[in-house]
Design a protein around this motif. Structure first.
Motif, PDB file in Angstrom:
ATOM      1  N   CYS A  99       0.856  -1.139  -0.064  1.00  0.00           N
ATOM      2  CA  CYS A  99       0.048   0.046  -0.030  1.00  0.00           C
ATOM      3  C   CYS A  99       0.834   1.494   0.096  1.00  0.00           C
ATOM      4  O   CYS A  99       0.387   2.453  -0.687  1.00  0.00           O
ATOM      5  N   LEU A 100       1.986   1.259   0.739  1.00  0.00           N
ATOM      6  CA  LEU A 100       3.021   2.376   0.795  1.00  0.00           C
ATOM      7  C   LEU A 100       3.612   2.403  -0.625  1.00  0.00           C
ATOM      8  O   LEU A 100       3.887   3.817  -0.773  1.00  0.00           O
ATOM      9  N   ILE A 101       3.956   1.482  -1.242  1.00  0.00           N
ATOM     10  CA  ILE A 101       4.976   1.545  -2.286  1.00  0.00           C
ATOM     11  C   ILE A 101       4.029   1.594  -3.748  1.00  0.00           C
ATOM     12  O   ILE A 101       4.406   2.282  -4.605  1.00  0.00           O
ATOM     13  N   TRP A 102       3.196   0.685  -3.570  1.00  0.00           N
ATOM     14  CA  TRP A 102       2.466   0.639  -4.867  1.00  0.00           C
ATOM     15  C   TRP A 102       0.706   0.942  -4.683  1.00  0.00           C
ATOM     16  O   TRP A 102      -0.053  -0.139  -4.494  1.00  0.00           O
ATOM     17  N   PRO A 103       0.328   1.947  -4.118  1.00  0.00           N
ATOM     18  CA  PRO A 103      -1.215   2.135  -3.548  1.00  0.00           C
ATOM     19  C   PRO A 103      -2.030   1.789  -4.554  1.00  0.00           C
ATOM     20  O   PRO A 103      -3.252   1.251  -4.204  1.00  0.00           O
ATOM     21  N   ALA A 104      -1.796   1.963  -6.098  1.00  0.00           N
ATOM     22  CA  ALA A 104      -2.762   1.854  -7.104  1.00  0.00           C
ATOM     23  C   ALA A 104      -3.204   0.170  -7.040  1.00  0.00           C
ATOM     24  O   ALA A 104      -4.464  -0.134  -7.541  1.00  0.00           O
ATOM     25  N   ALA A 105      -2.458  -0.658  -6.608  1.00  0.00           N
ATOM     26  CA  ALA A 105      -2.511  -1.978  -6.488  1.00  0.00           C
ATOM     27  C   ALA A 105      -3.632  -2.635  -5.494  1.00  0.00           C
ATOM     28  O   ALA A 105      -4.322  -3.566  -5.816  1.00  0.00           O
ATOM     29  N   THR A 543      -9.229   9.050  -3.014  1.00  0.00           N
ATOM     30  CA  THR A 543      -9.410   9.115  -4.594  1.00  0.00           C
ATOM     31  C   THR A 543      -9.796   7.814  -5.080  1.00  0.00           C
ATOM     32  O   THR A 543      -9.364   6.722  -4.583  1.00  0.00           O
ATOM     33  N   SER A 544     -10.364   7.789  -6.008  1.00  0.00           N
ATOM     34  CA  SER A 544     -11.352   6.569  -6.521  1.00  0.00           C
ATOM     35  C   SER A 544     -11.530   6.704  -8.028  1.00  0.00           C
ATOM     36  O   SER A 544     -11.752   7.786  -8.539  1.00  0.00           O
ATOM     37  N   ALA A 545     -11.833   5.682  -8.715  1.00  0.00           N
ATOM     38  CA  ALA A 545     -12.632   5.437 -10.015  1.00  0.00           C
ATOM     39  C   ALA A 545     -13.539   4.449  -9.844  1.00  0.00           C
ATOM     40  O   ALA A 545     -13.470   3.366  -9.352  1.00  0.00           O
ATOM     41  N   HIS A 546     -14.696   4.552 -10.447  1.00  0.00           N
ATOM     42  CA  HIS A 546     -15.739   3.508 -10.517  1.00  0.00           C
ATOM     43  C   HIS A 546     -16.319   3.522 -11.989  1.00  0.00           C
ATOM     44  O   HIS A 546     -16.629   4.566 -12.709  1.00  0.00           O
ATOM     45  N   ALA A 547     -16.591   2.207 -12.404  1.00  0.00           N
ATOM     46  CA  ALA A 547     -17.250   2.137 -13.752  1.00  0.00           C
ATOM     47  C   ALA A 547     -17.871   0.621 -13.965  1.00  0.00           C
ATOM     48  O   ALA A 547     -17.410  -0.222 -13.115  1.00  0.00           O
ATOM     49  N   GLY A 548     -18.955   0.732 -14.705  1.00  0.00           N
ATOM     50  CA  GLY A 548     -19.672  -0.482 -14.735  1.00  0.00           C
ATOM     51  C   GLY A 548     -20.914  -0.266 -15.714  1.00  0.00           C
ATOM     52  O   GLY A 548     -21.410   0.804 -15.797  1.00  0.00           O
ATOM     53  N   THR A 581      -4.310   5.621 -19.895  1.00  0.00           N
ATOM     54  CA  THR A 581      -4.283   5.617 -18.324  1.00  0.00           C
ATOM     55  C   THR A 581      -5.067   6.869 -17.568  1.00  0.00           C
ATOM     56  O   THR A 581      -5.072   7.842 -18.267  1.00  0.00           O
ATOM     57  N   ILE A 582      -5.463   6.856 -16.434  1.00  0.00           N
ATOM     58  CA  ILE A 582      -6.005   7.717 -15.666  1.00  0.00           C
ATOM     59  C   ILE A 582      -5.035   7.967 -14.436  1.00  0.00           C
ATOM     60  O   ILE A 582      -4.855   6.767 -13.648  1.00  0.00           O
ATOM     61  N   ALA A 583      -4.459   9.052 -14.077  1.00  0.00           N
ATOM     62  CA  ALA A 583      -3.565   9.116 -13.067  1.00  0.00           C
ATOM     63  C   ALA A 583      -4.164  10.276 -12.268  1.00  0.00           C
ATOM     64  O   ALA A 583      -4.278  11.424 -12.793  1.00  0.00           O
ATOM     65  N   VAL A 584      -4.177  10.303 -10.891  1.00  0.00           N
ATOM     66  CA  VAL A 584      -4.560  11.344 -10.122  1.00  0.00           C
ATOM     67  C   VAL A 584      -3.434  11.502  -9.131  1.00  0.00           C
ATOM     68  O   VAL A 584      -2.826  10.738  -8.565  1.00  0.00           O
ATOM     69  N   SER A 585      -3.089  12.888  -9.027  1.00  0.00           N
ATOM     70  CA  SER A 585      -1.902  13.086  -8.249  1.00  0.00           C
ATOM     71  C   SER A 585      -2.197  14.236  -7.172  1.00  0.00           C
ATOM     72  O   SER A 585      -3.130  14.995  -7.525  1.00  0.00           O
ATOM     73  N   ILE A 586      -1.567  14.503  -6.068  1.00  0.00           N
ATOM     74  CA  ILE A 586      -1.719  15.379  -5.059  1.00  0.00           C
ATOM     75  C   ILE A 586      -0.199  15.912  -4.956  1.00  0.00           C
ATOM     76  O   ILE A 586       0.739  15.074  -4.750  1.00  0.00           O
ATOM     77  N   VAL A 591      -1.196   9.250  -6.841  1.00  0.00           N
ATOM     78  CA  VAL A 591      -1.692   8.452  -5.580  1.00  0.00           C
ATOM     79  C   VAL A 591      -2.456   7.557  -6.279  1.00  0.00           C
ATOM     80  O   VAL A 591      -3.189   6.509  -5.528  1.00  0.00           O
ATOM     81  N   LEU A 592      -2.966   7.434  -7.430  1.00  0.00           N
ATOM     82  CA  LEU A 592      -3.811   6.510  -8.058  1.00  0.00           C
ATOM     83  C   LEU A 592      -3.592   6.501  -9.600  1.00  0.00           C
ATOM     84  O   LEU A 592      -3.622   7.394  -9.975  1.00  0.00           O
ATOM     85  N   ALA A 593      -3.561   5.158  -9.874  1.00  0.00           N
ATOM     86  CA  ALA A 593      -3.233   4.803 -11.535  1.00  0.00           C
ATOM     87  C   ALA A 593      -4.168   3.905 -11.907  1.00  0.00           C
ATOM     88  O   ALA A 593      -4.185   2.992 -11.399  1.00  0.00           O
ATOM     89  N   VAL A 594      -5.200   4.175 -13.176  1.00  0.00           N
ATOM     90  CA  VAL A 594      -6.110   3.224 -13.610  1.00  0.00           C
ATOM     91  C   VAL A 594      -5.735   3.038 -15.126  1.00  0.00           C
ATOM     92  O   VAL A 594      -5.619   4.102 -15.703  1.00  0.00           O
TER      93      VAL A 594
END
Length: 644
Positions: A99-105, A543-548, A581-586, A591-594
């Motif tokens: 979680c600390l190294i690879w939070p998107a996983a 931070t999140s993403a939702h799809a369906g 890719t979708i990437a969110v940064s602070i 902090v998030l990559a999809v």
């Protein structure tokens, strides 16, 4: 999830086989949780009954072991904690590192000191991110019940009669269940320790009592067959996840299976399977290891754009990940769990008898099975390691691909602008979503002190859309005690970037958000949450993403970031969005990559930008009126896009 053998040097095959089945059931249901889009033609919900089967087995083992090998409370607890805790701690810390190294996983992991510490100590507590009582390593919720059962059972060990122990255990847990069903407690300790599911330990202990009395051996073959068939049918077809209903279905079905198999074994009709015996021994390792394998499968298939939502590929993916999860669990058992337990027992149980009877020469089938398992396990670990490397390489490759140059299409600097640009933005008005308490109004959005302010206030207002006959809460609610502001871009966009410099408010009940939402053209549902900050969880950005296809059939990606100066300083929140890719940064830190998959992925479809300050609602929770008025402040907004 107990891993003890049930008596000295004897083996009870029925128990080992059921432990193997329980682990496989849990992995099976989680192929639909950790890998949401993997297609499977039938419901997987019954796999949750693997937990109930584990609990019944645990009650059985504790009763039989202590009856055949009397022990005191301290020695009993020492053995149980050594058996359960170290491997759980190892996996918890491993997931914390990921979680600390690879939070998107990892999906939905709240990284706070108290959450992780309480989880490691098996202390039930509320998980604000999940809105339930799961610990940091989610599968640890079952261990909270196990540890509780061990302590209660240990307290009863000084009683000389196992019959009396069973009676008191049943009475205590029945009283606790009655309290739960009457009062439905939300306090974490009461919710866990009084939950009806604890009755499954009693059910297992009752079966163990019958076993020690020799009663089970008297069950006839037709009755044993009926118990096995009926138990299996009930487990699969009648499973109900309701707190009490699962005890009546899965709990009793597990007991029926156990009774039938034990009776069959007593008659010498249960053949020995070295593979199932091994899987039974490795069941705890399989239980703890499989989420990591499934997470790698989820991330890997997305990075490689595999169409796992299609029937053939999806089913192959489920079977493959199921097999890899089991193999990885066996590897952990042979290479980590067994050596670690042997070392701890030698070092920490010096008072106990450490000299076990010499093991007889293992049959050749056992020898072959163990050798194959070791090699398969090592291969599984190697595959997982290569998988991590391949995924990291693939993601790095995707990140390195040249992106189309996005042009600046909108900019507002509120240090210079005196008002919101209403050619770009529109206002939301009224009650809108999530049963939030505020009534949105344009007058709650204004520029002051060099920033756009969305202000939440404690003030009464009438609902202009009120309709007493409506079944829609947004229209049937007459008044609100709170007002706030929300703005929506007039144009949908696809690909580019959104950058907002903002400062969030403080106070319980505040729920500011910067997000993207599609759906102007109908389904599928898609949403990207660049920022969500919930006042009751200060200094955490979600931070999140939702799809369906619909709101009820979503794939979710989430991360949370600790920002100590969240409400006291300005921070830069940025979404970079491309077809790849979708990437969110602070503040420049991702902090998030999809990675959207395929041309029809909902996350490749247009969305509108939304900025709002909600109050209360399904996540915001109770509102601290003393914290109002509260302002969600925006210093600047920049939008870059190729398509808007």
């Amino acid at each position: 999830m107990s891993g003890s053998s049930v008596s000295g040097s004897d083996e009870i095959r029925a128990v080992q086989y059921l432990r193997a089945a329980a682990a496989i059931l849990v992995v099976f249901i989680h192929t639909g949780v950790y890998t949401e889009q993997f297609y499977w033609p039938t419901p997987r919900a019954f796999g949750a009954a693997g937990v109930d089967l584990f609990f019944v087995i645990s009650g059985f083992i504790m009763m039989v072991v202590t009856a055949q090998r009397p022990t005191g409370p301290r020695a009993f607890l020492a053995r149980r904690l050594i058996r359960v805790a170290p491997l759980y701690w190892l996996f918890t810390l491993a997931i914390l590192a990921v979680c600390l190294i690879w939070p998107a996983a990892m999906l939905h992991n709240l990284v706070t000191f108290d959450h992780v510490a309480l989880s490691l100590l098996f202390i039930p507590h509320f998980n604000p991110l999940e809105d339930n009582y799961t610990p940091f390593f989610k599968l640890g919720w079952t261990l909270n019940y196990e540890i509780y059962f061990y302590f209660v059972f240990a307290a009863l060990l000084p009683l000389p009669s196992i019959r009396l122990r069973l009676a008191i255990l049943a009475g205590l847990f029945s009283l606790a269940t009655g309290f739960y069903l009457v009062f439905l407690p939300t306090n974490p300790l009461l919710h866990i320790y009084c939950n009806p599911i604890v009755l499954e330990f009693v059910i297992g202990a009752a079966v163990g009592y019958l076993f020690t009395r020799g009663t089970i051996a008297k069950i006839s073959r037709p009755v044993a067959c009926a118990l096995i068939g009926g138990g299996a049918f009930s487990l699969v077809a009648l499973f109900d996840s309701d707190d009490f209903a699962r005890v009546q279905t899965a709990g009793l079905a597990s007991a029926a299976l156990m009774l039938g198999l034990l009776a069959t074994e007593a008659r010498g009709a249960l053949a020995r399977s070295p593979l199932l015996m091994l899987l039974g021994d490795a069941s705890y390792s399989i239980y703890l290891a499989h989420p990591i394998v499934l997470t790698l499968a989820r991330v890997g298939t997305r990075a490689l754009h595999l169409p796992v939502e299609r029937p053939l590929i999806g089913m192959a993916a489920v079977v493959t990940t199921l097999a890899l999860s089991i193999a990885a669990g066996v590897a952990v058992h042979l290479l980590v769990e067994k050596p670690m337990l042997a070392l701890l027992r030698r070092r920490l149980l010096q008072r106990a008898k450490t000299a076990e009877p010499a093991a007889t020469a293992a049959p050749s089938l056992d020898f072959i099975a163990t050798r194959l398992a070791r090699r398969a396990g090592a291969a599984a670990l190697l595959i997982c390691a290569l998988g991590v490397a391949a995924i990291a390489f693939a993601e790095r490759g995707l990140a390195a691909e040249p992106k189309r140059a996005a042009r600046l299409v909108h900019e507002e600097d509120f240090a210079r602008a005196g008002a919101l640009d209403q050619n770009f933005w529109s206002y939301e008005i009224g009650f809108i979503r999530n049963h939030e308490a505020q009534y949105y109004r344009p007058e709650n959005v204004f520029v002051a002190d060099g920033a756009l302010a969305l202000e939440g206030r404690a003030e009464g207002v009438l609902n202009a859309q009120y309709d007493g006959a409506s079944k829609d809460w947004t229209r049937s609610t007459l008044t609100s005690d709170y007002t706030s502001g929300s703005i929506v871009s007039r144009f949908s966009m696809r690909y580019g970037a959104v950058e907002v410099i903002a400062r969030t408010p403080k106070g319980a009940g505040t729920w500011p958000a910067i997000w993207m939402l599609g759906g102007d053209d109908g389904p599928p549902y898609r949403e990207i949450d660049i920022v969500e900050a919930v006042g009751k969880h200060p200094n955490i950005v979600f931070t999140s993403a939702h799809a369906g296809p619909t709101l009820d059939e979503l794939t979710n990606w989430s991360a949370e970031t600790n920002v100590p100066t969240l409400s006291s300083q300005w921070h830069v929140y940025r979404l970079d969005w491309s077809a790849e890719t979708i990437a969110v940064s602070i503040d420049g830190r991702q902090v998030l990559a999809v990675a959207p998959r395929g041309p029809d992925d909902p996350l490749r479809m247009p969305m509108r930008i939304r900025i709002n300050l909600a109050l209360g609602g399904s996540w915001g929770g109770p509102i601290d009126r003393n914290a109002l008025p509260a302002r969600f402040e925006i210093r600047s907004i920049r939008v870059y896009s190729n398509e808007i």
